[in-house]
Design a protein around this motif. Structure first.
Motif: not given
Length: 236
Positions: A83-105, A213-216
């Motif tokens: 919220a502190r970042y959003a209050a200072r920013a002129c624009e903000s966006w958050t995307v929510f994701l569900c992992p379906t495949a992962v490889r590496g570290q 997958t992109v959730l919202s």
């Protein structure tokens, strides 16, 4: 419960807010670590290109975070340090994701775990790499072709390059309408050539590839949600 990953982007206008954001690259780490329910997280700067890029964009900051579920992710990214970042920013966006495949570290850890393998609708891809210092010149001579290609691909819905350490630690994040569009880009042209070079020449000291997958989402980027350009699913 399904692990949920959030990527929050903040754009800052003017010298004062950009200076504040720069200072928070150090000061925000403790509040982020103390955020309830947060797991793996990274505070990143952004580049000016569409993917890996050596040139920093001082106007954009990114926070990637892992949460136990989607509801927690949505609630936490609207409060505390976010919220502190959003209050200072002129624009903000958050995307929510569900992992379906992962490889590496990433930083010696395996941050994402797969609880859902079904990939329906829009997908996101994340590539993170620690570049070996000895091949920096060769790497940065080739990578701009990939950034230009992904930027001109009509199928890519959204793309950004972020990173923890300029030049050495790089992340690309992109959203695609479906698996076919993502695969078509990955298997042809400069990107495919680069993947072969990675294996042949050992560019990376550490690497991670993840698909989601992109959730919202919430917020805007460039005046609207990037997800609005995705085709709507037809009712069954």
């Amino acid at each position: 419960m399904s692990q949920t990953v959030s990527l929050s982007l903040y754009r800052f206008a003017g010298f004062r807010t950009r200076a504040w954001a720069l200072g928070m690259m150090a000061l925000a780490r403790s509040p982020l670590a103390r955020t309830p329910d947060i797991g793996f997280w990274k505070l990143c700067g952004a580049g000016v290109g569409h993917g890996f890029t050596p040139t920093a964009n001082p106007a954009v900051i990114a926070i990637l975070a892992v949460w136990p579920d989607a509801t927690t992710a949505q609630n936490r990214t609207k409060g505390t340090i976010f919220a502190r970042y959003a209050a200072r920013a002129c624009e903000s966006w958050t995307v929510f994701l569900c992992p379906t495949a992962v490889r590496g570290q990433w930083s010696g850890q395996s941050p994402f775990f797969v609880t859902q393998r079904t990939e329906i609708g829009p997908l996101a891809a994340l590539t993170r790499a620690t570049i070996r210092p000895g091949i920096l010149r060769r790497f940065w001579a080739r990578v701009p072709r990939i950034s230009d290609t992904i930027g001109s691909d009509p199928n890519v819905t959204f793309k950004i390059g972020i990173g923890e350490v300029p030049m050495l630690h790089q992340v690309t994040f992109s959203i695609w309408p479906d698996q076919a569009a993502m695969d078509a880009f990955a298997r042809t042209g400069p990107h495919a050539e680069a993947i072969r070079a990675v294996r042949r020449e050992g560019w990376f000291a550490e690497e991670l590839y993840a698909r989601f997958t992109v959730l919202s989402d919430h917020g805007t980027w460039g005046g609207q949600s990037p997800l609005t350009s995705l085709p709507r699913k037809e009712a069954a």
